[in-house]
Design a protein around this motif. Structure first.
Motif, mmCIF file in Angstrom:
data_model
loop_
_atom_site.group_PDB
_atom_site.id
_atom_site.type_symbol
_atom_site.label_atom_id
_atom_site.label_comp_id
_atom_site.label_asym_id
_atom_site.label_seq_id
_atom_site.Cartn_x
_atom_site.Cartn_y
_atom_site.Cartn_z
ATOM 1 N N MET A 18 11.055 20.012 1.528
ATOM 2 C CA MET A 18 10.206 18.828 1.421
ATOM 3 C C MET A 18 9.075 18.868 2.445
ATOM 4 O O MET A 18 9.311 19.052 3.640
ATOM 5 C CB MET A 18 11.048 17.557 1.628
ATOM 6 C CG MET A 18 10.216 16.290 1.599
ATOM 7 S SD MET A 18 11.245 14.811 1.785
ATOM 8 C CE MET A 18 10.019 13.642 2.377
ATOM 9 N N ALA A 19 7.858 18.726 1.970
ATOM 10 C CA ALA A 19 6.654 18.719 2.804
ATOM 11 C C ALA A 19 6.559 19.970 3.677
ATOM 12 O O ALA A 19 5.919 19.951 4.728
ATOM 13 C CB ALA A 19 6.598 17.457 3.657
ATOM 14 N N GLY A 20 7.217 21.047 3.245
ATOM 15 C CA GLY A 20 7.166 22.289 3.986
ATOM 16 C C GLY A 20 8.210 22.424 5.068
ATOM 17 O O GLY A 20 8.311 23.476 5.709
ATOM 18 N N TYR A 21 9.009 21.386 5.293
ATOM 19 C CA TYR A 21 10.049 21.417 6.322
ATOM 20 C C TYR A 21 11.351 21.972 5.752
ATOM 21 O O TYR A 21 11.687 21.725 4.593
ATOM 22 C CB TYR A 21 10.340 20.011 6.852
ATOM 23 C CG TYR A 21 9.268 19.385 7.700
ATOM 24 C CD1 TYR A 21 9.195 19.649 9.063
ATOM 25 C CD2 TYR A 21 8.351 18.501 7.145
ATOM 26 C CE1 TYR A 21 8.231 19.052 9.859
ATOM 27 C CE2 TYR A 21 7.372 17.898 7.930
ATOM 28 C CZ TYR A 21 7.316 18.175 9.282
ATOM 29 O OH TYR A 21 6.363 17.585 10.050
ATOM 30 N N ALA A 22 12.110 22.655 6.587
ATOM 31 C CA ALA A 22 13.478 23.042 6.226
ATOM 32 C C ALA A 22 14.433 21.939 6.675
ATOM 33 O O ALA A 22 14.208 21.269 7.676
ATOM 34 C CB ALA A 22 13.842 24.360 6.895
ATOM 35 N N THR A 40 16.509 16.252 -7.404
ATOM 36 C CA THR A 40 15.418 17.200 -7.641
ATOM 37 C C THR A 40 14.543 17.406 -6.416
ATOM 38 O O THR A 40 13.788 18.370 -6.351
ATOM 39 C CB THR A 40 14.497 16.702 -8.771
ATOM 40 O OG1 THR A 40 13.833 15.496 -8.352
ATOM 41 C CG2 THR A 40 15.274 16.448 -10.046
ATOM 42 N N GLY A 41 14.625 16.507 -5.436
ATOM 43 C CA GLY A 41 13.621 16.505 -4.392
ATOM 44 C C GLY A 41 12.318 15.927 -4.900
ATOM 45 O O GLY A 41 12.255 15.302 -5.965
ATOM 46 N N THR A 42 11.258 16.139 -4.151
ATOM 47 C CA THR A 42 9.948 15.561 -4.470
ATOM 48 C C THR A 42 9.247 16.353 -5.565
ATOM 49 O O THR A 42 9.654 17.467 -5.920
ATOM 50 C CB THR A 42 9.053 15.574 -3.225
ATOM 51 O OG1 THR A 42 8.794 16.936 -2.865
ATOM 52 C CG2 THR A 42 9.699 14.851 -2.058
ATOM 53 N N SER A 43 8.156 15.788 -6.042
ATOM 54 C CA SER A 43 7.337 16.500 -7.021
ATOM 55 C C SER A 43 6.793 17.809 -6.449
ATOM 56 O O SER A 43 6.793 18.842 -7.116
ATOM 57 C CB SER A 43 6.174 15.600 -7.465
ATOM 58 O OG SER A 43 5.287 16.305 -8.303
ATOM 59 N N THR A 44 6.346 17.769 -5.201
ATOM 60 C CA THR A 44 5.786 18.980 -4.599
ATOM 61 C C THR A 44 6.858 20.047 -4.359
ATOM 62 O O THR A 44 6.534 21.222 -4.198
ATOM 63 C CB THR A 44 5.066 18.651 -3.275
ATOM 64 O OG1 THR A 44 5.946 17.897 -2.439
ATOM 65 C CG2 THR A 44 3.813 17.820 -3.525
ATOM 66 N N THR A 121 1.026 14.216 0.633
ATOM 67 C CA THR A 121 1.575 15.320 1.411
ATOM 68 C C THR A 121 3.098 15.324 1.381
ATOM 69 O O THR A 121 3.730 16.373 1.209
ATOM 70 C CB THR A 121 1.108 15.224 2.881
ATOM 71 O OG1 THR A 121 -0.311 15.159 2.905
ATOM 72 C CG2 THR A 121 1.583 16.410 3.687
ATOM 73 N N LEU A 122 3.704 14.141 1.544
ATOM 74 C CA LEU A 122 5.158 14.060 1.646
ATOM 75 C C LEU A 122 5.854 14.190 0.292
ATOM 76 O O LEU A 122 6.886 14.841 0.178
ATOM 77 C CB LEU A 122 5.567 12.738 2.301
ATOM 78 C CG LEU A 122 5.265 12.572 3.783
ATOM 79 C CD1 LEU A 122 5.659 11.177 4.242
ATOM 80 C CD2 LEU A 122 6.012 13.623 4.606
#
Length: 307
Positions: A18-22, A40-44, A121-122
């Motif tokens: 998520m947002a590039g974080y592990a 599913t997590g976020t769209s990104t 972003t998030l």
């Protein structure tokens, strides 16, 4: 892939990055006769999840079911995208959240009011899911995982009015979503998740009691990962809820505005969480279960709970 962890029982944890974080948000693949993705997590994050499923041998026509514990964007923001990647999958959600997956416009407008420019972003933008593919659960339900294995759904509001916990008949794993708060595996910290507008203390405590009564073998947190110490962790979840509510109630009684209430509650709880002594993880912890969001949700509930 470095974001896939085998947990036994044909269950795989997927770091959605998520947002590039592990280590922020986990999805889980139950790889049986009828493969099922929980969260599913976020769209990104959707392409990350798709690629993880592919690495585990689940192609576009192989995924049978996608289940979300609730429709908050860190858990379900990627539903529409995942539905597009896996056109044979049914999408399962509590009945109080189903219409928002079919038409996410109100959900996205509300989220943008809270997050502003950070939203893109998030979380990204939730895409709609075709209504004929959505299976709406009542207060209990069962998802067929094949070969006699089921994922039983149990309504567990308090964090959100569209929240369910899910227990696997084969492993005893209980997918707790956010109903038991946020768990940090590196430090063992447990912190409540009490955002507005749905938080309700008694309902949240009842959901934790329900989770204990189900007798799970293991808790699988969406934030983050598996926990074997079931009773101790659920007891801690309830204890943390009561502490945050008691402190916020005190701030409310003293007439503090939101900013001062947040500062007071944060200051009086910070020593309970080892993670807050670590700069990088502390930032992640605040993103997941920030004091401003938690205190705002409790204040909102106190306003409703007044006679």
């Amino acid at each position: 892939m470095d974001n896939i962890t085998a947990l036994g029982g044909d269950v795989y944890e997927i770091d959605t990055k998520m947002a590039g974080y592990a280590g922020i948000t986990a999805g889980y693949l139950i790889l049986g006769d009828r493969p099922c993705l929980v969260e599913t997590g976020t769209s990104t994050s959707a392409p990350v999840v798709r690629d993880a499923l592919a690495a585990l041998g689940v192609g576009p026509d192989d995924l049978a079911t996608v289940v979300v514990t609730h429709i908050h964007l860190d858990h379900a923001g990627g539903v529409g995208d995942i539905a597009g990647f896996f056109p044979s999958a049914q999408i399962v959600v509590h009945e109080k959240g189903a219409r928002h997956l079919a038409d996410p416009s109100r959900l996205m407008a509300s989220a943008r009011m809270v997050w502003g420019d950070q939203l893109d972003t998030l979380f990204g933008e939730m895409s709609p899911t075709e209504s004929e593919r959505i299976v709406a659960l009542g207060d209990t339900g069962a998802i067929d995982l094949g070969n006699g294995r089921t994922l039983s759904s149990h309504y567990s509001p308090g964090h959100a009015k569209h929240h369910v916990g899910l227990i696997d008949s084969a492993t005893g794993d209980l997918y707790v979503g956010d109903a038991a708060g946020v768990y940090l595996p590196q430090t063992g910290d447990v912190r409540p998740a009490t955002p507005p507008p749905d938080f309700d203390l008694d309902t949240a405590l009842n959901s934790i009691a329900l989770f204990k009564a189900l007798g799970p073998q293991r808790l699988l947190f969406s934030h983050y990962g598996p926990v074997g110490a079931v009773e101790d962790t659920l007891d801690r979840s309830a204890e943390e809820l009561r502490i945050w509510v008691d402190l916020t109630r005190q701030a409310h009684a003293e007439g503090m505005d939101l900013d001062h209430a947040v500062a007071m509650v944060y200051e009086r709880t910070k020593d309970r969480y080892a993670v807050l002594k670590e700069d990088e993880r502390a930032e992640q912890f605040e993103m997941l279960s920030g004091a401003p969001s938690n205190v705002a949700g409790i204040l909102h509930w106190l306003g409703r709970a007044k006679p």
